[in-house]
Design an enzyme around this catalytic site. Sequence first.
Site, PDB file in Angstrom:
ATOM      1  N   ASN A 202      72.249 -60.779 -30.900  1.00 32.85           N
ATOM      2  CA  ASN A 202      72.292 -62.102 -31.513  1.00 32.85           C
ATOM      3  C   ASN A 202      71.498 -63.089 -30.665  1.00 32.85           C
ATOM      4  O   ASN A 202      71.515 -63.043 -29.423  1.00 32.85           O
ATOM      5  CB  ASN A 202      73.725 -62.581 -31.766  1.00 32.85           C
ATOM      6  N   ILE A 203      70.774 -63.953 -31.358  1.00 31.35           N
ATOM      7  CA  ILE A 203      69.953 -64.973 -30.702  1.00 31.35           C
ATOM      8  C   ILE A 203      70.347 -66.311 -31.297  1.00 31.35           C
ATOM      9  O   ILE A 203      70.145 -66.552 -32.496  1.00 31.35           O
ATOM     10  CB  ILE A 203      68.445 -64.698 -30.911  1.00 31.35           C
ATOM     11  N   GLU A 204      70.953 -67.145 -30.466  1.00 26.93           N
ATOM     12  CA  GLU A 204      71.442 -68.438 -30.950  1.00 26.93           C
ATOM     13  C   GLU A 204      70.430 -69.540 -30.674  1.00 26.93           C
ATOM     14  O   GLU A 204      69.630 -69.455 -29.735  1.00 26.93           O
ATOM     15  CB  GLU A 204      72.794 -68.745 -30.293  1.00 26.93           C
TER      16      GLU A 204
ATOM     17  N   TYR B 236      72.371 -74.916 -34.386  1.00 24.77           N
ATOM     18  CA  TYR B 236      73.247 -73.739 -34.528  1.00 24.77           C
ATOM     19  C   TYR B 236      72.949 -72.847 -35.737  1.00 24.77           C
ATOM     20  O   TYR B 236      73.005 -71.643 -35.664  1.00 24.77           O
ATOM     21  CB  TYR B 236      74.718 -74.171 -34.609  1.00 24.77           C
TER      22      TYR B 236
ATOM     23  N   CYS C 138      72.039 -63.116 -36.262  1.00 19.10           N
ATOM     24  CA  CYS C 138      72.954 -62.077 -35.777  1.00 19.10           C
ATOM     25  C   CYS C 138      72.202 -60.843 -35.288  1.00 19.10           C
ATOM     26  O   CYS C 138      71.055 -60.573 -35.688  1.00 19.10           O
ATOM     27  CB  CYS C 138      73.888 -61.640 -36.898  1.00 19.10           C
TER      28      CYS C 138
ATOM     29  N   GLU D 158      72.712 -57.768 -36.079  1.00 18.52           N
ATOM     30  CA  GLU D 158      72.410 -56.804 -37.147  1.00 18.52           C
ATOM     31  C   GLU D 158      71.078 -57.130 -37.815  1.00 18.52           C
ATOM     32  O   GLU D 158      70.242 -56.247 -38.040  1.00 18.52           O
ATOM     33  CB  GLU D 158      73.513 -56.832 -38.210  1.00 18.52           C
TER      34      GLU D 158
ATOM     35  N   CYS E 244      78.880 -60.304 -40.543  1.00 15.85           N
ATOM     36  CA  CYS E 244      79.165 -61.514 -41.327  1.00 15.85           C
ATOM     37  C   CYS E 244      78.668 -61.319 -42.764  1.00 15.85           C
ATOM     38  O   CYS E 244      77.965 -60.348 -43.073  1.00 15.85           O
ATOM     39  CB  CYS E 244      78.501 -62.727 -40.675  1.00 15.85           C
TER      40      CYS E 244
ATOM     41  N   CYS F 283      74.849 -60.951 -43.180  1.00 13.26           N
ATOM     42  CA  CYS F 283      74.364 -59.638 -42.726  1.00 13.26           C
ATOM     43  C   CYS F 283      74.747 -58.547 -43.719  1.00 13.26           C
ATOM     44  O   CYS F 283      73.970 -57.618 -43.952  1.00 13.26           O
ATOM     45  CB  CYS F 283      74.903 -59.310 -41.340  1.00 13.26           C
TER      46      CYS F 283
HETATM   47  N1  THU Z   1      77.436 -62.359 -34.605  1.00 12.08           N
HETATM   48  C1  THU Z   1      76.652 -61.250 -34.681  1.00 12.08           C
HETATM   49  O1  THU Z   1      75.561 -61.206 -34.092  1.00 12.08           O
HETATM   50  N2  THU Z   1      77.086 -60.208 -35.405  1.00 12.08           N
HETATM   51  C2  THU Z   1      78.316 -60.128 -35.990  1.00 12.08           C
HETATM   52  O2  THU Z   1      78.640 -59.100 -36.567  1.00 12.08           O
HETATM   53  C3  THU Z   1      79.238 -61.273 -35.931  1.00 12.08           C
HETATM   54  C4  THU Z   1      78.693 -62.501 -35.309  1.00 12.08           C
HETATM   55  C5  THU Z   1      77.001 -63.465 -33.757  1.00 12.08           C
HETATM   56  C6  THU Z   1      76.611 -64.732 -34.419  1.00 12.08           C
HETATM   57  C7  THU Z   1      76.831 -65.731 -33.294  1.00 12.08           C
HETATM   58  O3  THU Z   1      75.700 -65.695 -32.430  1.00 12.08           O
HETATM   59  C8  THU Z   1      78.019 -65.163 -32.521  1.00 12.08           C
HETATM   60  O4  THU Z   1      78.071 -63.791 -32.879  1.00 12.08           O
HETATM   61  C9  THU Z   1      79.344 -65.842 -32.843  1.00 12.08           C
HETATM   62  O5  THU Z   1      79.533 -65.939 -34.196  1.00 12.08           O
END
Ligand code: THU
Length: 136
Positions: A45-47, A51, A56, A58, A87, A90
């Site tokens: 995941n790259i935030e 936001y 994610c 995946e 989520c 995804c």
């Molecule tokens: N996130 C994922 O990368 N995959 C998931 O299956 C659930 C959530 C990430 C999104 C965000 O960067 C962090 O987890 C918290 O929601």
Amino acid sequence: METIKPEILKEHARKASTFSHSPFSNYPVGAALLTEEGSIFRGCNIESSSYGLSVCAERNAIAAAVVNGHKKFKALAIYSNNGATPCGACRQVIWDICGDIPIYIFTKDGEFEQYRSKDLLPFPFDDSKLIKESDQ
Ligand code: THU
């Protein structure tokens, strides 16, 4: 082709999670996508400071595979501290790009659950609903 064990995919997903850029949630996630040919593509995941632009693990794994020319997939592993399941966004993209594949969920404590993408997205919207040029 020899089948790859979920544990191998777990290790790729775990490694990917160590590269997670998640300073806002502090929730690292890694994913590993197995192609039909047996190669494995990773995502984390790259935030973003904006936001909503965060992506994610995946979807980043899927993008990595697709940009390298892969179109058919056999399994997806997801690694997080406490067993993140994909989520909603995804689930849609997994269904669109990978179809009905097994999804392995791992935690840092070694817990393991297995689902299928079809079960994670009941009554999906997909390209079968879109009007094709040939139908017009
Ligand atoms: N996130 C994922 O990368 N995959 C998931 O299956 C659930 C959530 C990430 C999104 C965000 O960067 C962090 O987890 C918290 O929601």
